[in-house]
Design a protein around this motif. Structure first.
Motif: not given
Length: 258
Positions: A23, A25, A146, A148, A189, A191-193, A247-248
């Motif tokens: 990952q 960060w 978010s 999530w 940041e 997060i785009h999972n 997870s955005e």
């Protein structure tokens, strides 16, 4: 009502599982750039946990200070390669002399401090002139911040986050009230999972002790959430459909200067 207080001593040994080596960060890079720009010689992380973020700043200065309430977390932080000056305490009564630090920050931690307003006030007291306070984390109060899947499958998690996290607008207002200047909010940041199908079960953040959101849950509520996820997987398989768990999250940095 679900408790919003977590005993981090119990999860400290496994806590670094949330920082997989694969990952990247970006929040850490933003923090490093801030410290370099300030030419910070004394840095304090409040809610320093295992020392993961402090260790990233060793290339800036040796004056790295970490404060955490959990002795278990402090023990883990002592294993970091960088030399860290660690102490036990709370975010609302910081045990340092006024005008000590060039940079004070917290990462994914302000929601644990209880009296968020008191933390901002204490940070203002401890900063040197032209020093900076950075509050980094996601803001569940903001619709654009978010999306999530954890919020969708585990009961009470979203409502609990709304209670324990301060809104970003409140953080900035408190900074202004305590004399901070050049106050700003920026996304540091994204997060785009995307977890497709069974891959969600390998997400390190789905483990019961990986995040405070899930660690706060009783075993019964946690297992009920896992059951919903497995039922959704089974239903998608039966229908030969592709199911996606997103997870955005936009991680914000609320920044102010003395």
């Amino acid at each position: 009502m679900i408790s919003t207080t977590l005993n981090y001593d119990t999860i400290a040994p496994d806590y670094n599982q949330r920082y997989p080596a694969t990952q990247q960060w970006e929040r850490g890079q933003a923090l490093l750039e801030l410290a370099l720009g300030l030419k910070a010689q004394t840095i304090l992380e409040v809610g320093s946990g295992t020392g993961y973020w402090l260790n990233l700043l060793h290339q800036v200065t040796n004056g790295l200070y970490g404060l955490d309430y959990s002795m278990g977390m402090i023990q883990q932080a002592r294993e970091q390669p960088a030399t860290l000056h660690l102490a036990r305490g709370t975010g609302t009564q910081l045990p340092y002399q006024s005008g000590t630090f060039d940079l004070i920050y917290c990462v994914d931690a302000i929601h644990h401090f209880g009296d968020h307003r008191a933390f901002i006030r204490e940070a203002s007291r401890l900063l040197k002139p032209d020093g900076a306070l950075a509050v980094i984390g996601h803001d569940p109060h903001s619709a654009e911040t978010s999306s999530w899947y954890i919020y969708n499958y585990f009961d009470t998690v979203y409502d609990t986050d709304l209670r324990r996290y301060p809104a970003g607008t409140s953080v900035m207002k408190w900074m202004e009230q305590d004399g901070f200047k050049d106050i700003s909010s920026q996304t540091v940041e994204r997060i785009h999972n995307i977890h497709v199908g069974d891959a969600v079960l390998k997400d390190p953040f789905i483990k019961h002790n990986a995040t405070s959101q899930l660690a706060l849950l009783s075993e019964e509520i946690y297992q009920a959430g896992m059951k919903r996820i497995n039922e959704a997987l089974a239903d998608a398989k039966t229908k030969n459909e592709r199911i996606i768990f997103r997870s955005e999250i936009n991680v914000k940095m609320f920044l102010g200067f003395k």
